[in-house]
Design a protein around this motif. Structure first.
Motif, PDB file in Angstrom:
ATOM      1  N   UNK A  99      17.908  -2.041   7.980  1.00 31.53           N
ATOM      2  CA  UNK A  99      17.148  -2.461   9.159  1.00 31.53           C
ATOM      3  C   UNK A  99      15.883  -1.616   9.315  1.00 31.53           C
ATOM      4  N   UNK A 100      16.015  -0.315   9.102  1.00 31.21           N
ATOM      5  CA  UNK A 100      14.849   0.575   9.195  1.00 31.21           C
ATOM      6  C   UNK A 100      13.815   0.206   8.128  1.00 31.21           C
ATOM      7  N   UNK A 101      14.275  -0.082   6.923  1.00 29.46           N
ATOM      8  CA  UNK A 101      13.382  -0.477   5.835  1.00 29.46           C
ATOM      9  C   UNK A 101      12.628  -1.756   6.201  1.00 29.46           C
ATOM     10  N   UNK A 102      13.338  -2.737   6.735  1.00 26.07           N
ATOM     11  CA  UNK A 102      12.674  -3.992   7.142  1.00 26.07           C
ATOM     12  C   UNK A 102      11.694  -3.743   8.276  1.00 26.07           C
ATOM     13  N   UNK A 103      12.079  -2.894   9.245  1.00 27.02           N
ATOM     14  CA  UNK A 103      11.174  -2.566  10.352  1.00 27.02           C
ATOM     15  C   UNK A 103       9.893  -1.945   9.802  1.00 27.02           C
ATOM     16  N   UNK A 104      10.040  -1.009   8.875  1.00 24.11           N
ATOM     17  CA  UNK A 104       8.868  -0.366   8.286  1.00 24.11           C
ATOM     18  C   UNK A 104       7.958  -1.392   7.608  1.00 24.11           C
ATOM     19  N   UNK A 105       8.562  -2.300   6.878  1.00 23.28           N
ATOM     20  CA  UNK A 105       7.759  -3.314   6.190  1.00 23.28           C
ATOM     21  C   UNK A 105       7.031  -4.216   7.185  1.00 23.28           C
ATOM     22  N   UNK A 106       7.642  -4.450   8.324  1.00 20.73           N
ATOM     23  CA  UNK A 106       6.979  -5.258   9.365  1.00 20.73           C
ATOM     24  C   UNK A 106       5.755  -4.540   9.930  1.00 20.73           C
ATOM     25  N   UNK A 107       5.704  -3.223   9.803  1.00 18.59           N
ATOM     26  CA  UNK A 107       4.590  -2.438  10.337  1.00 18.59           C
ATOM     27  C   UNK A 107       3.430  -2.335   9.347  1.00 18.59           C
ATOM     28  N   UNK A 108       3.647  -2.743   8.116  1.00 14.70           N
ATOM     29  CA  UNK A 108       2.611  -2.610   7.082  1.00 14.70           C
ATOM     30  C   UNK A 108       1.387  -3.475   7.381  1.00 14.70           C
ATOM     31  N   UNK A 109       0.205  -2.883   7.391  1.00 11.52           N
ATOM     32  CA  UNK A 109      -1.011  -3.689   7.506  1.00 11.52           C
ATOM     33  C   UNK A 109      -1.174  -4.546   6.251  1.00 11.52           C
ATOM     34  N   UNK A 110      -1.706  -5.738   6.397  1.00 12.58           N
ATOM     35  CA  UNK A 110      -1.888  -6.645   5.263  1.00 12.58           C
ATOM     36  C   UNK A 110      -2.685  -6.015   4.126  1.00 12.58           C
ATOM     37  N   UNK A 111      -3.667  -5.192   4.467  1.00  9.78           N
ATOM     38  CA  UNK A 111      -4.551  -4.608   3.459  1.00  9.78           C
ATOM     39  C   UNK A 111      -3.817  -3.694   2.472  1.00  9.78           C
ATOM     40  N   UNK A 112      -2.679  -3.144   2.866  1.00 14.99           N
ATOM     41  CA  UNK A 112      -1.946  -2.242   1.962  1.00 14.99           C
ATOM     42  C   UNK A 112      -0.537  -2.733   1.653  1.00 14.99           C
ATOM     43  N   UNK A 113      -0.181  -3.891   2.160  1.00 11.64           N
ATOM     44  CA  UNK A 113       1.189  -4.400   1.980  1.00 11.64           C
ATOM     45  C   UNK A 113       1.606  -4.431   0.508  1.00 11.64           C
ATOM     46  N   UNK A 114       0.851  -5.099  -0.337  1.00 12.41           N
ATOM     47  CA  UNK A 114       1.237  -5.224  -1.745  1.00 12.41           C
ATOM     48  C   UNK A 114       1.216  -3.880  -2.453  1.00 12.41           C
ATOM     49  N   UNK A 115       0.276  -3.026  -2.101  1.00 11.60           N
ATOM     50  CA  UNK A 115       0.199  -1.680  -2.675  1.00 11.60           C
ATOM     51  C   UNK A 115       1.488  -0.904  -2.400  1.00 11.60           C
ATOM     52  N   UNK A 116       1.929  -0.931  -1.149  1.00  8.32           N
ATOM     53  CA  UNK A 116       3.141  -0.195  -0.761  1.00  8.32           C
ATOM     54  C   UNK A 116       4.382  -0.843  -1.365  1.00  8.32           C
ATOM     55  N   UNK A 117       4.481  -2.145  -1.285  1.00  3.60           N
ATOM     56  CA  UNK A 117       5.669  -2.810  -1.828  1.00  3.60           C
ATOM     57  C   UNK A 117       5.792  -2.591  -3.328  1.00  3.60           C
ATOM     58  N   UNK A 118       4.671  -2.615  -4.041  1.00  2.00           N
ATOM     59  CA  UNK A 118       4.699  -2.334  -5.468  1.00  2.00           C
ATOM     60  C   UNK A 118       5.116  -0.886  -5.715  1.00  2.00           C
ATOM     61  N   UNK A 119       4.584   0.029  -4.931  1.00  2.00           N
ATOM     62  CA  UNK A 119       4.952   1.444  -5.046  1.00  2.00           C
ATOM     63  C   UNK A 119       6.444   1.633  -4.771  1.00  2.00           C
ATOM     64  N   UNK A 120       6.968   0.927  -3.782  1.00  2.00           N
ATOM     65  CA  UNK A 120       8.401   1.024  -3.480  1.00  2.00           C
ATOM     66  C   UNK A 120       9.244   0.520  -4.642  1.00  2.00           C
ATOM     67  N   UNK A 121       8.822  -0.582  -5.243  1.00  2.00           N
ATOM     68  CA  UNK A 121       9.577  -1.109  -6.399  1.00  2.00           C
ATOM     69  C   UNK A 121       9.563  -0.110  -7.547  1.00  2.00           C
ATOM     70  N   UNK A 122       8.408   0.470  -7.825  1.00  2.00           N
ATOM     71  CA  UNK A 122       8.286   1.393  -8.950  1.00  2.00           C
ATOM     72  C   UNK A 122       9.022   2.708  -8.708  1.00  2.00           C
ATOM     73  N   UNK A 123       9.038   3.186  -7.479  1.00  2.00           N
ATOM     74  CA  UNK A 123       9.572   4.520  -7.203  1.00  2.00           C
ATOM     75  C   UNK A 123      10.880   4.518  -6.412  1.00  2.00           C
ATOM     76  N   UNK A 124      11.511   3.382  -6.283  1.00  2.00           N
ATOM     77  CA  UNK A 124      12.750   3.291  -5.506  1.00  2.00           C
ATOM     78  C   UNK A 124      13.828   4.230  -6.046  1.00  2.00           C
ATOM     79  N   UNK A 125      13.944   4.330  -7.368  1.00  2.00           N
ATOM     80  CA  UNK A 125      14.978   5.176  -7.960  1.00  2.00           C
ATOM     81  C   UNK A 125      14.805   6.647  -7.606  1.00  2.00           C
TER      82      UNK A 125
END
Length: 186
Positions: A118-144
């Protein structure tokens, strides 16, 4: 990365840290170092302080965490990571990851994973559009390396287990509503 993107990352990280700051302040009400770090992260984005000042505040917030454990410790680390974004943009994931860890640690017994998602989804809802893909890609790459906290949806095994549970419980009319409510919470 542009300066505007760097500033947006710092603001988002500060928002993530602010969301769980109360977990630190409940444990250490007289210690303002994490709150101050979040304030200075925002001040850096407005050009009111230097990167070095924000980085120093990050160190102080992390020092506040060292003697603690659990949710309070993670919340202070989140604040420190948020202020450290001024120095290195990639600290934005540290702030978000520690905030998720704080939420998990503060959750009721057996609710940590759900609360973390829930916290993760809340954080993603706060992402500005201008950096959304940048952050989501970073999360995918560095999740481990971030304790796998950026898996905001239930794992496949978890989803399969819930589906099986739903099919079994659904057969019993008196438990149908409870099962549906449980599934909606996940």
């Amino acid at each position: 990365m542009t300066d505007d993107h760097h500033h947006l990352l710092a603001l988002w990280a500060a928002t993530c840290a602010q969301h769980v700051l109360h977990l630190f302040e409940e444990a250490q009400p007289s210690d303002s170092r994490p709150r101050h770090a979040i304030e200075l992260a925002r001040a850096w984005t407005r050009g009111e302080i230097t990167m070095s000042e924000a980085r120093a505040a990050a160190g102080h917030a992390m020092a506040a965490a060292r003697e603690l454990s659990g949710a309070a410790r993670h919340a202070a680390y989140a604040a420190g990571q948020a202020a450290a974004v001024a120095h290195t943009a990639s600290h934005e994931l540290g702030a978000a990851a520690y905030a998720i860890k704080a939420a998990r640690a503060a959750a009721s017994l057996g609710e940590g994973e759900r609360t973390g998602r829930q916290e993760c989804r809340w954080q993603r809802d706060q992402l500005p559009d201008a950096i959304r893909e940048l952050v989501l890609d970073d999360q995918r790459r560095r999740n481990d390396v971030c304790w796998s906290v950026f898996t905001c949806e239930p794992t496949r095994l978890h989803a399969e287990r819930l589906s099986y549970l739903a099919s079994r419980v659904y057969r019993y009319r008196r438990h149908r509503r409870e099962c549906i409510n449980l599934l909606l919470e996940v």
